[in-house]
Motif scaffolding. Structure first.
Motif, PDB file in Angstrom:
ATOM      1  N   ARG A   5     -16.456   9.962  -9.770  1.00 24.02           N
ATOM      2  CA  ARG A   5     -17.027  11.293  -9.881  1.00 24.02           C
ATOM      3  C   ARG A   5     -16.506  12.263  -8.821  1.00 24.02           C
ATOM      4  N   ASN A   6     -15.998  11.759  -7.698  1.00 24.37           N
ATOM      5  CA  ASN A   6     -15.610  12.691  -6.643  1.00 24.37           C
ATOM      6  C   ASN A   6     -14.510  12.084  -5.796  1.00 24.37           C
ATOM      7  N   HIS A   7     -14.179  12.789  -4.715  1.00 27.57           N
ATOM      8  CA  HIS A   7     -13.058  12.393  -3.866  1.00 27.57           C
ATOM      9  C   HIS A   7     -13.397  11.248  -2.914  1.00 27.57           C
ATOM     10  N   GLU A   8     -14.634  10.730  -2.996  1.00 25.79           N
ATOM     11  CA  GLU A   8     -14.963   9.583  -2.153  1.00 25.79           C
ATOM     12  C   GLU A   8     -14.289   8.315  -2.667  1.00 25.79           C
ATOM     13  N   HIS A   9     -13.790   8.359  -3.897  1.00 28.06           N
ATOM     14  CA  HIS A   9     -13.134   7.206  -4.498  1.00 28.06           C
ATOM     15  C   HIS A   9     -11.622   7.357  -4.355  1.00 28.06           C
ATOM     16  N   ASN A  10     -10.954   6.278  -3.981  1.00 20.91           N
ATOM     17  CA  ASN A  10      -9.502   6.289  -3.864  1.00 20.91           C
ATOM     18  C   ASN A  10      -8.947   5.008  -4.447  1.00 20.91           C
ATOM     19  N   ILE A  11      -7.804   5.111  -5.122  1.00 23.03           N
ATOM     20  CA  ILE A  11      -7.151   3.955  -5.724  1.00 23.03           C
ATOM     21  C   ILE A  11      -5.715   3.897  -5.225  1.00 23.03           C
ATOM     22  N   TRP A  12      -5.341   2.725  -4.722  1.00 23.36           N
ATOM     23  CA  TRP A  12      -3.991   2.487  -4.240  1.00 23.36           C
ATOM     24  C   TRP A  12      -3.381   1.319  -4.999  1.00 23.36           C
ATOM     25  N   LEU A  13      -2.086   1.406  -5.283  1.00 21.86           N
ATOM     26  CA  LEU A  13      -1.306   0.278  -5.758  1.00 21.86           C
ATOM     27  C   LEU A  13      -0.247   0.021  -4.696  1.00 21.86           C
ATOM     28  N   SER A  14      -0.139  -1.221  -4.232  1.00 20.73           N
ATOM     29  CA  SER A  14       0.836  -1.512  -3.177  1.00 20.73           C
ATOM     30  C   SER A  14       1.669  -2.724  -3.556  1.00 20.73           C
ATOM     31  N   TYR A  15       2.837  -2.816  -2.949  1.00 24.26           N
ATOM     32  CA  TYR A  15       3.787  -3.889  -3.260  1.00 24.26           C
ATOM     33  C   TYR A  15       4.397  -4.417  -1.961  1.00 24.26           C
ATOM     34  N   GLY A  16       4.600  -5.725  -1.906  1.00 22.48           N
ATOM     35  CA  GLY A  16       5.279  -6.316  -0.759  1.00 22.48           C
ATOM     36  C   GLY A  16       4.515  -6.188   0.531  1.00 22.48           C
ATOM     37  N   VAL A  76      -6.760  13.883  -5.474  1.00 19.68           N
ATOM     38  CA  VAL A  76      -7.392  13.145  -4.379  1.00 19.68           C
ATOM     39  C   VAL A  76      -6.388  12.812  -3.281  1.00 19.68           C
ATOM     40  N   SER A  77      -5.095  12.793  -3.604  1.00 24.09           N
ATOM     41  CA  SER A  77      -4.083  12.590  -2.573  1.00 24.09           C
ATOM     42  C   SER A  77      -3.717  13.933  -1.960  1.00 24.09           C
ATOM     43  N   TYR A 172      -1.850   0.246  10.811  1.00 25.75           N
ATOM     44  CA  TYR A 172      -2.405   0.945   9.645  1.00 25.75           C
ATOM     45  C   TYR A 172      -2.533   2.419  10.001  1.00 25.75           C
ATOM     46  N   LYS A 173      -2.116   3.284   9.058  1.00 26.45           N
ATOM     47  CA  LYS A 173      -2.194   4.726   9.269  1.00 26.45           C
ATOM     48  C   LYS A 173      -3.432   5.269   8.566  1.00 26.45           C
ATOM     49  N   LEU A 174      -4.263   5.991   9.297  1.00 24.20           N
ATOM     50  CA  LEU A 174      -5.514   6.509   8.755  1.00 24.20           C
ATOM     51  C   LEU A 174      -5.269   7.557   7.676  1.00 24.20           C
ATOM     52  N   VAL A 175      -6.074   7.508   6.613  1.00 30.75           N
ATOM     53  CA  VAL A 175      -6.053   8.520   5.568  1.00 30.75           C
ATOM     54  C   VAL A 175      -7.426   9.183   5.524  1.00 30.75           C
ATOM     55  N   ALA A 176      -7.548  10.233   4.724  1.00 30.52           N
ATOM     56  CA  ALA A 176      -8.813  10.970   4.638  1.00 30.52           C
ATOM     57  C   ALA A 176      -9.946  10.042   4.210  1.00 30.52           C
TER      58      ALA A 176
END
Length: 221
Positions: A5-16, A76-77, A172-176
């Motif tokens: 519903r809002n920007h509190e949700h984030n989805i990442w896909l990562s590899y390796g 959101v990014s 690890y680099k901080l994100v919003a």
């Protein structure tokens, strides 16, 4: 099913082991999850029907969304990337035939699973330039062959540790939206270790609520 519903949700896909990361620019309206335990029932003479609980099945995740052709205000990014870039990266991962990691962070719970890309379909939306896509993922169970050792003419199987891609990154680099508690939960699997991160990076208590986006944190092993 998860509804974003809002920007509190984030989805990442990562590899390796997070060498390549895609922060999905638009949250899908919903995410479908399936992880049935796969129970079976049997008729037993004199007892009637019984239910035998089986090992849990692997989790399936699927959702539909789009890669934007311009920097819409609801992204959101923080940075806009050409939609074709996402398609090229995901198709490249599929060709390598190695699992990726699906990471979902929200205000109440997180998901962090190794997964294989079972299906990825996309098309360009007429008139807008956006790329609409549908993706299906399946939890990946790491496995390895166990060597057989011959002792006194009898074969025995030597246990072997299961390979894993869960090597904790050194930094690890901080994100919003990040906090030390969330970093500890997602990166270390234990939110109670946030004080270790604070001590390792020399962060004062007065700085905890004002951590800058992009700050590079050292992570404990």
């Amino acid at each position: 099913m998860i509804t974003n519903r809002n920007h509190e949700h984030n989805i990442w896909l990562s590899y390796g082991n997070q060498k390549q990361n895609l922060h999905l620019p638009v949250n899908p309206p919903e995410i479908k999850l399936g992880d049935a335990a796969g129970g079976k029932t049997y008729e037993v003479s004199g007892l009637g029907e019984i239910n035998v609980i089986q090992s849990p099945k692997l989790t399936n995740i699927s959702f539909d969304c789009f890669f934007p052709a311009e920097a819409y205000p609801f992204l959101v990014s923080k940075t806009w990337i050409d939609p074709a870039f996402y398609v090229i990266v995901i198709k490249g991962w599929m060709e390598k035939k190695y699992p990726i990691r699906f990471i979902y962070t929200g205000p109440t719970f997180d998901i962090n699973l190794p997964m294989s890309i079972e299906k990825f379909e996309w098309k360009e939306a007429a008139g807008s330039g956006d790329i609409e896509y549908s993706i299906s993922l399946k939890e990946f169970a790491f496995y390895g062959a166990r060597p057989v050792i011959i002792k006194n003419d009898k074969a025995s199987v030597k246990p072997q540790a299961r390979p894993s891609d869960k090597t904790t990154p050194k930094t690890y680099k901080l994100v919003a939206g990040d906090s030390l508690i969330k970093v500890a939960r997602v990166q270390l699997g234990n939110e109670g270790r946030w004080k270790e991160i604070q001590k390792l990076n020399g962060i004062k208590d007065s700085q905890l609520k004002k951590l800058p986006i992009g700050m590079l944190l050292k992570l404990p092993g």
